[in-house]
Motif scaffolding. Structure first.
Motif, PDB file in Angstrom:
ATOM      1  N   ALA A  88       0.850  -1.190   0.000  1.00  0.00           N
ATOM      2  CA  ALA A  88       0.000   0.000   0.000  1.00  0.00           C
ATOM      3  C   ALA A  88       0.888   1.243   0.000  1.00  0.00           C
ATOM      4  O   ALA A  88       2.033   1.187   0.453  1.00  0.00           O
ATOM      5  N   PRO A  89       0.386   2.376  -0.493  1.00  0.00           N
ATOM      6  CA  PRO A  89       1.186   3.610  -0.480  1.00  0.00           C
ATOM      7  C   PRO A  89       1.707   3.935   0.924  1.00  0.00           C
ATOM      8  O   PRO A  89       2.839   4.414   1.076  1.00  0.00           O
ATOM      9  N   GLU A  90       0.900   3.602   1.954  1.00  0.00           N
ATOM     10  CA  GLU A  90       1.295   3.934   3.328  1.00  0.00           C
ATOM     11  C   GLU A  90       2.523   3.147   3.790  1.00  0.00           C
ATOM     12  O   GLU A  90       3.120   3.474   4.816  1.00  0.00           O
ATOM     13  N   ASP A  91       2.874   2.096   3.032  1.00  0.00           N
ATOM     14  CA  ASP A  91       4.074   1.337   3.398  1.00  0.00           C
ATOM     15  C   ASP A  91       5.345   2.089   3.015  1.00  0.00           C
ATOM     16  O   ASP A  91       6.451   1.636   3.309  1.00  0.00           O
ATOM     17  N   PHE A  92       5.195   3.236   2.338  1.00  0.00           N
ATOM     18  CA  PHE A  92       6.366   3.967   1.848  1.00  0.00           C
ATOM     19  C   PHE A  92       6.379   5.388   2.414  1.00  0.00           C
ATOM     20  O   PHE A  92       5.375   5.862   2.942  1.00  0.00           O
ATOM     21  N   GLU A  93       7.542   6.029   2.237  1.00  0.00           N
ATOM     22  CA  GLU A  93       7.680   7.394   2.764  1.00  0.00           C
ATOM     23  C   GLU A  93       8.086   8.356   1.662  1.00  0.00           C
ATOM     24  O   GLU A  93       8.547   7.951   0.598  1.00  0.00           O
ATOM     25  N   GLY A  94       7.937   9.630   1.933  1.00  0.00           N
ATOM     26  CA  GLY A  94       8.418  10.691   1.032  1.00  0.00           C
ATOM     27  C   GLY A  94       7.712  10.654  -0.310  1.00  0.00           C
ATOM     28  O   GLY A  94       6.538  10.271  -0.410  1.00  0.00           O
ATOM     29  N   GLY A  95       8.441  11.040  -1.344  1.00  0.00           N
ATOM     30  CA  GLY A  95       7.880  11.113  -2.688  1.00  0.00           C
ATOM     31  C   GLY A  95       7.446   9.760  -3.217  1.00  0.00           C
ATOM     32  O   GLY A  95       6.621   9.661  -4.125  1.00  0.00           O
TER      33      GLY A  95
END
Lengths: 201, 467
Positions: B309-316
């Motif tokens: 999911a996008p929330e598993d990543f940070e920043g851009g």
């Protein structure tokens, strides 16, 4: 190649990371045997819908950015293929400077060969310029290559680094091939010695 | 005694024609490979300036990106722009005295397949081409990288490039590869670990037991995608496998030249104690068959994983992942093995060699491609195609339901008639999963030939180890 000395213009914000060369100029436009005319297809698949109509939300379709000369983008800009059609398309659209936290290697080199200045800045300074760029036509940036500075719309100044040789070529619009051919004696000498060392080549 | 050098240092030093105070060098180029897409403007530049090609005998030209891969191409290329580009290459090769393998020559193929196949690619060389996947040739211990069209013109005119030296990076893969895990899984896993900008500014030397264990074909797959990790080039030190591959090839040295070349090639390794600016170690035992789920080659996961999911990543990266998932039509939490596909593409400069086709044939022999699936095998060269026919591989693939095509870049970049339709999902042995890469709106999952074969049988992304 056109000289690059100073550039004052509108900066378009593109806060995406990993903008690849397939995005900048999709493969169907690589079938040309010319360098010019690619500007209308710059960012084609993001800029036009399936019927060829402009997508109003795309940054370069917005009235305030239609004449942008500077692009502010996320990290690893220009990754992917070696196609020089990417800087040709940017140039043909009118973009002479791209500012990002990092660039892919081949694209970075290709820019300099076409009078485009790619500028690497720390993320926080790119963020600041991105915020300036969001303000549209009211936020003009001035890029001064000689002094290696970017002047923001509110008068603030950001310094940037650039390779000395590449700077010289841009400032004077120098043709690399002409420069190298001045060293043809050295190339001849290298080849002669090399042919003795590696006769199988 | 001089300080220990890396393999990259050695090749670089042997090619410096001149060096300025700021480190800008003129680097001599041993081989220049030319294709139809990135060269017409360069030849035009030469003509306008009245300059000849300095070393036509070190240059070879072949059309690959634009060519159709259906057998009826012997009648000519329908698309006018493509035809003009291919004709321009043929004309330029003739005018400037460059060896050319035309569309109907059995030696025609993807430029990075035919370079090694014809023996143009040799250890210790500097090799360039107006194509980012030139990194492939690093498998032979050659310094090989992509260049833009202005640089193509520069090399044609001067046989040199203006360059600054990159940094040294070492990627060591220790131990033995588990069953079902291939060179493609190694190279994708490395990019997964470093990111697509992880190698920027570096030349990567791949080493370690798992790399030494790879065939030349596997090493080419590995180095091919060095550029997807952002590196200028990838390298593997030459060894007996390299020499055995090259011996007897049309443009490889022969007779006393072979002995002299071999003696030199045996000096091409990183010295003990050589310094690297960056090092990465991976344990081969930890590498699984992988697939990409997003629109960047760094979006890699083992086939047993779920869509993130996008929330598993940070920043851009968070925004980029949200955009990717929307483009790919995927929902976080879905098991990769539950993702159904429409198309299987086997080919490209990454995986269009004989060993890749043998691997696919081994898996699909006696079985059938899933009903309704389009499955295509595009050999990397006319000679790979011929060899596959002689070995009975073509027959196995055709019986299983694969289309058996002529050589070219095909659906890897869809500059030719082989393209995905919008929304179509493809299990692909190629190298890029960018938006629109295989056709506008097309969705690409990168994987190994073995994994692509497995997907062809089941109609979904599949763990080849479970077949």
């Amino acid at each position: 190649m056109d000289k690059f000395t100073t550039l004052t213009g509108v900066a378009a914000p593109m806060p995406l990371i990993n903008v690849d060369t397939d995005m900048i100029i999709p493969k169907q436009f690589l079938k040309t045997i010319k360098r010019s005319g690619l500007g209308k297809n710059l960012f084609d698949e993001m800029r036009y819908d399936d019927d060829g109509n402009e997508i109003p939300d795309f940054v370069l379709n917005k009235p305030q950015y239609r004449n942008a000369q500077i692009l502010v983008a996320g990290e690893n800009f220009g990754c992917g293929s070696s196609r020089e059609h990417a800087p040709w398309a940017l140039l043909d659209f009118g973009i002479r400077c791209v500012i990002a936290p990092s660039f892919a290697d081949i694209f970075f080199n290709n820019c300099f060969k076409n009078g485009i200045l790619p500028i690497v800045l720390p993320q926080e300074e790119v963020d600041k310029l991105m915020a300036d760029a969001e303000r549209g036509a009211n936020a003009v940036l001035t890029v001064d290559l000689e002094n290696q500075t970017i002047q923001g719309p509110d008068g603030g100044e950001i310094a940037f680094e650039v390779d000395a040789f590449k700077k010289e070529c841009l400032l004077n619009g120098l043709d690399d091939i002409g420069l190298t051919l001045q060293k043809v004696d050295q190339i001849d000498a290298f080849e002669a010695q090399y042919a003795k060392q590696a006769p199988w080549l | 005694m001089s300080s220990p050098k890396t393999l990259y240092d050695k090749i670089w030093d042997a090619h410096v024609v001149s060096e300025a105070d700021d480190g800008t060098c003129l680097l001599y180029i041993d081989r220049h490979l030319v294709h139809e897409v990135t060269s017409p403007q360069a030849f035009e530049g030469l003509r306008m300036a009245g300059r000849p090609v300095r070393a036509p005998e070190k240059t070879v030209a072949v059309p690959d990106h634009n060519v159709p891969t259906t057998p009826d191409r012997v009648n000519g290329i329908d698309n006018e722009e493509s035809r003009i580009q291919v004709e321009a290459l043929e004309k330029n090769a003739e005018e400037f005295g460059i060896e050319y393998y035309g569309v109907n020559d059995v030696r025609q193929g993807i430029v990075h397949i035919i370079g090694p196949e014809q023996g143009w690619t040799q250890p210790g060389m500097t090799i360039v081409c107006g194509d980012s996947h030139t990194a492939t040739h690093g498998a032979f211990g050659a310094l090989a990288h992509g260049i833009g069209t202005s640089e193509v013109e520069h090399v044609l005119a001067t046989q040199t490039l203006i360059q600054k030296k990159s940094k040294n990076m070492k990627v060591e893969v220790t131990g033995e590869l588990p069953a079902g895990v291939t060179a493609k899984d190694i190279t994708l896993s490395i990019i997964g670990a470093t990111g697509t900008a992880g190698g920027t500014g570096h030349v990567i030397e791949y080493c370690g037991e798992a790399i030494e264990g790879l065939s030349m074909e596997g090493r080419m797959t590995l180095c091919n995608m060095a550029i997807e990790g952002g590196a200028r080039a990838g390298l593997v030190a030459p060894d007996q496998k390299t020499y055995d591959y090259l011996k007897g090839r049309p443009h490889a040295p022969s007779g006393s030249d072979w002995d002299a070349a071999l003696a030199y090639w045996k000096t091409l390794y990183s010295d003990r104690g050589a310094q690297y600016d960056r090092e990465l170690v991976l344990d081969a035992a930890e590498i699984a068959p992988v697939v990409t789920w997003g629109t960047s080659p760094e979006d890699v996961l083992p086939i047993t994983a779920k869509i993130p999911a996008p929330e598993d990543f940070e920043g851009g990266k968070r925004d980029a992942v949200a955009r990717s998932l929307e483009y790919m039509g995927l929902t976080p939490g879905t098991a990769l093995e539950d993702v159904a596909i429409d198309t299987v593409f086997i080919g490209s400069c990454t995986n269009g060699r004989i060993e890749d086709l043998r691997e696919v044939a081994r898996i699909v022999e006696g079985k059938k491609v899933k009903d309704g699936l389009r499955a295509m095998v595009v050999p990397g060269s006319g000679l790979v195609r011929q060899q596959a026919e002689e070995e009975g591989i073509a027959e196995i693939l055709k019986s299983a339901g694969f289309e058996w095509r002529m050589a070219g870049c095909s659906m890897c970049l869809a500059m030719n008639p082989d393209q995905l339709a919008p929304g179509e999902r493809c299990a692909s042995t190629s190298n890029r999963n960018f938006e629109g890469r295989q056709g506008r709106g097309g969705r690409t999952h990168l994987l190994s030939p073995a994994m692509a074969a497995a997907a062809a049988l089941t109609g979904r992304l599949t763990d080849v180890r479970a077949l």
